[in-house]
Design a protein around this motif. Structure first.
Motif, PDB file in Angstrom:
ATOM      1  N   TYR A   1       6.955  31.897  27.074  1.00  0.00           N
ATOM      2  CA  TYR A   1       6.270  31.492  25.843  1.00  0.00           C
ATOM      3  C   TYR A   1       6.803  30.140  25.371  1.00  0.00           C
ATOM      4  O   TYR A   1       8.018  29.891  25.429  1.00  0.00           O
ATOM      5  CB  TYR A   1       6.500  32.524  24.734  1.00  0.00           C
ATOM      6  N   LEU A   2       5.910  29.299  24.904  1.00  0.00           N
ATOM      7  CA  LEU A   2       6.321  28.052  24.273  1.00  0.00           C
ATOM      8  C   LEU A   2       6.252  28.272  22.767  1.00  0.00           C
ATOM      9  O   LEU A   2       5.183  28.520  22.208  1.00  0.00           O
ATOM     10  CB  LEU A   2       5.410  26.899  24.673  1.00  0.00           C
ATOM     11  N   ILE A   3       7.403  28.195  22.128  1.00  0.00           N
ATOM     12  CA  ILE A   3       7.479  28.463  20.691  1.00  0.00           C
ATOM     13  C   ILE A   3       7.896  27.194  19.972  1.00  0.00           C
ATOM     14  O   ILE A   3       8.939  26.605  20.281  1.00  0.00           O
ATOM     15  CB  ILE A   3       8.465  29.610  20.396  1.00  0.00           C
ATOM     16  N   ARG A   4       7.065  26.791  19.048  1.00  0.00           N
ATOM     17  CA  ARG A   4       7.342  25.578  18.280  1.00  0.00           C
ATOM     18  C   ARG A   4       7.818  25.954  16.884  1.00  0.00           C
ATOM     19  O   ARG A   4       7.046  26.444  16.068  1.00  0.00           O
ATOM     20  CB  ARG A   4       6.084  24.706  18.192  1.00  0.00           C
ATOM     21  N   THR A   5       9.089  25.724  16.611  1.00  0.00           N
ATOM     22  CA  THR A   5       9.662  25.963  15.287  1.00  0.00           C
ATOM     23  C   THR A   5      10.975  25.218  15.162  1.00  0.00           C
ATOM     24  O   THR A   5      11.752  25.123  16.129  1.00  0.00           O
ATOM     25  CB  THR A   5       9.914  27.465  15.017  1.00  0.00           C
TER      26      THR A   5
ATOM     27  N   GLY B   1       9.221  22.126  20.764  1.00  0.00           N
ATOM     28  CA  GLY B   1       9.312  23.563  20.984  1.00  0.00           C
ATOM     29  C   GLY B   1      10.262  23.907  22.114  1.00  0.00           C
ATOM     30  O   GLY B   1      10.784  23.009  22.811  1.00  0.00           O
ATOM     31  N   TYR B   2      10.500  25.200  22.308  1.00  0.00           N
ATOM     32  CA  TYR B   2      11.388  25.689  23.369  1.00  0.00           C
ATOM     33  C   TYR B   2      10.668  26.752  24.185  1.00  0.00           C
ATOM     34  O   TYR B   2       9.840  27.520  23.662  1.00  0.00           O
ATOM     35  CB  TYR B   2      12.663  26.276  22.768  1.00  0.00           C
ATOM     36  N   TYR B   3      11.004  26.806  25.483  1.00  0.00           N
ATOM     37  CA  TYR B   3      10.479  27.854  26.347  1.00  0.00           C
ATOM     38  C   TYR B   3      11.325  29.112  26.171  1.00  0.00           C
ATOM     39  O   TYR B   3      12.561  29.056  26.218  1.00  0.00           O
ATOM     40  CB  TYR B   3      10.501  27.407  27.808  1.00  0.00           C
ATOM     41  N   CYS B   4      10.668  30.227  25.983  1.00  0.00           N
ATOM     42  CA  CYS B   4      11.365  31.481  25.745  1.00  0.00           C
ATOM     43  C   CYS B   4      10.785  32.589  26.625  1.00  0.00           C
ATOM     44  O   CYS B   4       9.625  32.523  27.057  1.00  0.00           O
ATOM     45  CB  CYS B   4      11.242  31.908  24.282  1.00  0.00           C
ATOM     46  N   GLN B   5      11.606  33.610  26.864  1.00  0.00           N
ATOM     47  CA  GLN B   5      11.148  34.771  27.629  1.00  0.00           C
ATOM     48  C   GLN B   5      11.684  36.043  26.994  1.00  0.00           C
ATOM     49  O   GLN B   5      12.891  36.169  26.757  1.00  0.00           O
ATOM     50  CB  GLN B   5      11.615  34.677  29.085  1.00  0.00           C
ATOM     51  N   TYR B   6      10.756  36.945  26.694  1.00  0.00           N
ATOM     52  CA  TYR B   6      11.186  38.256  26.215  1.00  0.00           C
ATOM     53  C   TYR B   6      11.824  38.973  27.399  1.00  0.00           C
ATOM     54  O   TYR B   6      11.272  39.002  28.497  1.00  0.00           O
ATOM     55  CB  TYR B   6       9.991  39.052  25.690  1.00  0.00           C
ATOM     56  N   ASP B   7      12.989  39.539  27.204  1.00  0.00           N
ATOM     57  CA  ASP B   7      13.772  40.116  28.290  1.00  0.00           C
ATOM     58  C   ASP B   7      12.945  41.116  29.114  1.00  0.00           C
ATOM     59  O   ASP B   7      12.410  42.091  28.582  1.00  0.00           O
ATOM     60  CB  ASP B   7      15.010  40.810  27.721  1.00  0.00           C
ATOM     61  N   GLY B   8      12.829  40.814  30.428  1.00  0.00           N
ATOM     62  CA  GLY B   8      12.140  41.721  31.342  1.00  0.00           C
ATOM     63  C   GLY B   8      10.643  41.534  31.426  1.00  0.00           C
ATOM     64  O   GLY B   8       9.985  42.221  32.227  1.00  0.00           O
TER      65      GLY B   8
ATOM     66  N   SER C   1      10.213  36.331  13.660  1.00  0.00           N
ATOM     67  CA  SER C   1       8.761  36.113  13.691  1.00  0.00           C
ATOM     68  C   SER C   1       8.416  34.979  14.654  1.00  0.00           C
ATOM     69  O   SER C   1       7.813  33.982  14.276  1.00  0.00           O
ATOM     70  CB  SER C   1       8.241  35.784  12.289  1.00  0.00           C
ATOM     71  N   ALA C   2       8.820  35.130  15.905  1.00  0.00           N
ATOM     72  CA  ALA C   2       8.607  34.087  16.896  1.00  0.00           C
ATOM     73  C   ALA C   2       7.154  34.098  17.372  1.00  0.00           C
ATOM     74  O   ALA C   2       6.712  35.014  18.065  1.00  0.00           O
ATOM     75  CB  ALA C   2       9.554  34.284  18.071  1.00  0.00           C
ATOM     76  N   VAL C   3       6.394  33.067  17.007  1.00  0.00           N
ATOM     77  CA  VAL C   3       4.982  32.945  17.381  1.00  0.00           C
ATOM     78  C   VAL C   3       4.854  31.977  18.551  1.00  0.00           C
ATOM     79  O   VAL C   3       5.355  30.852  18.489  1.00  0.00           O
ATOM     80  CB  VAL C   3       4.137  32.436  16.192  1.00  0.00           C
ATOM     81  N   ALA C   4       4.175  32.407  19.602  1.00  0.00           N
ATOM     82  CA  ALA C   4       3.993  31.562  20.780  1.00  0.00           C
ATOM     83  C   ALA C   4       2.747  30.701  20.634  1.00  0.00           C
ATOM     84  O   ALA C   4       1.653  31.214  20.381  1.00  0.00           O
ATOM     85  CB  ALA C   4       3.895  32.425  22.028  1.00  0.00           C
ATOM     86  N   ASN C   5       2.916  29.409  20.787  1.00  0.00           N
ATOM     87  CA  ASN C   5       1.766  28.503  20.785  1.00  0.00           C
ATOM     88  C   ASN C   5       1.074  28.500  22.149  1.00  0.00           C
ATOM     89  O   ASN C   5      -0.142  28.312  22.234  1.00  0.00           O
ATOM     90  CB  ASN C   5       2.220  27.089  20.440  1.00  0.00           C
ATOM     91  N   GLU C   6       1.859  28.711  23.206  1.00  0.00           N
ATOM     92  CA  GLU C   6       1.308  28.790  24.556  1.00  0.00           C
ATOM     93  C   GLU C   6       2.049  29.893  25.310  1.00  0.00           C
ATOM     94  O   GLU C   6       3.195  30.219  25.001  1.00  0.00           O
ATOM     95  CB  GLU C   6       1.463  27.451  25.287  1.00  0.00           C
ATOM     96  N   ARG C   7       1.362  30.454  26.319  1.00  0.00           N
ATOM     97  CA  ARG C   7       1.973  31.516  27.119  1.00  0.00           C
ATOM     98  C   ARG C   7       1.623  31.289  28.584  1.00  0.00           C
ATOM     99  O   ARG C   7       0.475  30.967  28.929  1.00  0.00           O
ATOM    100  CB  ARG C   7       1.457  32.875  26.665  1.00  0.00           C
ATOM    101  N   TYR C   8       2.618  31.440  29.452  1.00  0.00           N
ATOM    102  CA  TYR C   8       2.427  31.234  30.879  1.00  0.00           C
ATOM    103  C   TYR C   8       2.835  32.501  31.616  1.00  0.00           C
ATOM    104  O   TYR C   8       3.985  32.960  31.492  1.00  0.00           O
ATOM    105  CB  TYR C   8       3.263  30.057  31.391  1.00  0.00           C
ATOM    106  N   LEU C   9       1.905  33.079  32.370  1.00  0.00           N
ATOM    107  CA  LEU C   9       2.217  34.276  33.147  1.00  0.00           C
ATOM    108  C   LEU C   9       3.033  33.887  34.370  1.00  0.00           C
ATOM    109  O   LEU C   9       2.800  32.841  34.997  1.00  0.00           O
ATOM    110  CB  LEU C   9       0.926  34.974  33.566  1.00  0.00           C
ATOM    111  N   ILE C  10       3.997  34.713  34.724  1.00  0.00           N
ATOM    112  CA  ILE C  10       4.878  34.435  35.861  1.00  0.00           C
ATOM    113  C   ILE C  10       4.931  35.661  36.760  1.00  0.00           C
ATOM    114  O   ILE C  10       4.471  36.753  36.399  1.00  0.00           O
ATOM    115  CB  ILE C  10       6.295  34.060  35.397  1.00  0.00           C
TER     116      ILE C  10
END
Length: 464
Positions: free
Chosen positions: A178-182, A166-173, A114-123
């Motif tokens: 996404y910045l996820i704080r947990t 939080g950590y920066y994450c990327q859904y594959d592809g 249940s990874a919820v993104a607090n922030e999202r950055y388009l690339i």
């Protein structure tokens, strides 16, 4: 007239409902301060799901624990996989006996499922992903979660945010970061051994202590104690009103002494909750092979080399081996219950400081006097022997020519009389012997060579 009033009332009710909908959906939001207005976050991928407040997104539809089939993790410390088996229980692949921390596993399930993104950055293709620690050259960590429909989601985990929460994450592809704080990422990025509890003993309910058929300790390659449990059928109490379990020392232990059942049970209680500091390795002796002996100082195949070993037979045979301590007093312990190698602070582990006398009944002699037929004391302070037969009893005999009687001890088997003073003396000596307690032990291999001032021999009616 009544019909017309009814129609009017219905129309008014409908109008009120319409006005309420218009007010709450259109007018009220217009009246709200600018900072309280909510703009739903844009969905950029079919797998994204808005949170209930519309301001954040899940990278993919949440997967609750009941629907998780597998979580595979790869990080800087290596990798591990939790998978679900029969009964909806999860196991660590290749470490099926390892007892993992349930709270840590809950964090892992929540973070991966249940990874919820607090922030999202388009690339795009020109974005420098190394800023987020997500470039291929960064060798980022990742996890793959698989649900019960065999649908998988792969997520890359990059750097920790500068804010530290939080950590920066990327859904594959996907063209987004996404910045996820947990707090769960601390678990996800940990070494698998940090998720395993350093438990050593097999938990046993106190009501089941009698089901432990054998308990023993070996110290410096020599047996300290070995106690066998006798069932009611074995000890002959199965046909009595109170069938009971009793204990005896095995022939290779202390057959002539009586085991202290309370001490045995106390040791089992210690073993049930026994845990070290941390887990450092996993594997069966066949898998660990020479590593167990050369790195951890434990050779399970050579009892004479055991620094300390506690073993007991319950539902399975459990052995806990201990290496010799280092200069800081730390040892390695290997448990056959979980196939783990655990660091142990020797000083704080009372179970590893037990000796033979700890398992002996403290009374040197504890049989009823009716079972004794001889007490013999020899030495520099006494040289006396008193013998009686177990069939003695007090009897009053009349004195000729008087109304007085003399109380004597009458032996019904030999028709021999003992005076009351003789029997009182016998009872007094035996009473003193019952007050002898074991306080410790000395290293004497041959009793004939021991430096002692007296010896006491007690003979019993059964010939012992």
């Amino acid at each position: 007239m009544i019909k017309r009033q009814t129609i009017t009332a219905v129309i008014c009710a409908l109008l009120a409902a319409v006005l309420a909908i218009v007010y709450f959906s259109v007018i009220e939001p217009m009246l709200l301060p600018e900072e309280e207005k909510v703009t739903p976050i844009e969905i950029i991928d079919p797998l994204e799901v808005r949170t209930q407040d519309q301001t954040r997104v899940y990278m993919f539809p949440p997967v609750e624990r009941a629907r998780i089939d597998k979580i595979e993790v790869h990080n800087k410390n290596g990798g591990y996989t939790f998978y679900k088996s029969k009964g909806d229980n999860f196991y660590i692949e290749g470490m099926e006996l390892a007892p993992y921390d349930l709270m840590a596993f809950t964090y892992l399930v929540t973070t991966a499922g249940s990874a919820v993104a607090n922030e999202r950055y388009l690339i795009d293709d020109n974005t420098d992903l190394s800023v987020y620690g997500l470039a291929a050259s960064d060798d980022p960590s990742y996890f793959i979660i698989t649900d019960d429909n065999d649908v998988t989601h792969k997520v890359w985990v990059g750097n920790k945010a500068k804010t530290g929460d939080g950590y920066y994450c990327q859904y594959d592809g996907r063209k987004a970061v996404y910045l996820i704080r947990t707090a769960g990422f601390e678990v996800l990025l940990a070494d698998v051994y940090e998720l395993i509890t350093p438990t050593l003993g097999l938990p046993i309910q106190q009501s089941a202590y009698s089901e432990v058929s054998l308990f023993g300790i070996v110290k410096n390659g020599k047996p300290v104690v070995e106690i066998r449990t006798l069932s009611p059928e074995e000890n002959g109490t199965d046909k009595t009103e109170k069938p009971t379990y009793t204990y005896e020392f095995t022939p290779n232990s202390l057959k002539e002494f009586t085991p202290n059942g309370a001490a045995r049970d106390s040791s089992l209680n210690l073993l049930s909750g026994l845990a070290g500091s941390k887990v450092v390795d996993y594997g069966t002796p066949d898998v660990l092979k020479e590593k167990l002996k050369t790195k951890y100082g434990i050779d399970v195949s050579n009892p004479e080399s055991w620094y300390y070993c506690v073993y007991y037979h319950y539902t399975d045979e459990a052995y806990i081996y201990l290496s010799a301590p280092n200069e800081e007093g730390m040892c390695y312990a290997y448990t056959s219950v979980y196939n783990t190698v655990v660091t142990v602070p020797l000083k704080s582990m009372s179970i590893f400081h037990l000796n033979t006398h700890d398992f002996l009944e403290k009374n040197v002699i504890n049989s009823h006097i009716s079972l004794v037929n001889k007490i013999e004391i020899k030495g520099t302070i006494a040289d006396e022997q008193i013998s009686v037969d177990s069939a003695y009893g007090l009897k009053s005999t009349a004195v000729d020519g008087t109304e007085q009687t003399v109380q004597t001890v009458w032996n019904e088997k030999t028709d021999k009389q003992y005076t009351a003073d003789e029997v009182a003396n016998f009872k007094q000596i035996y009473g003193d012997l019952l007050r002898l307690y074991i306080e410790g032990e000395v290293d004497v291999r041959n009793i004939a060579d021991a430096d002692h001032i007296a010896s006491v021999t007690v003979g019993y009616t059964d010939g012992t």
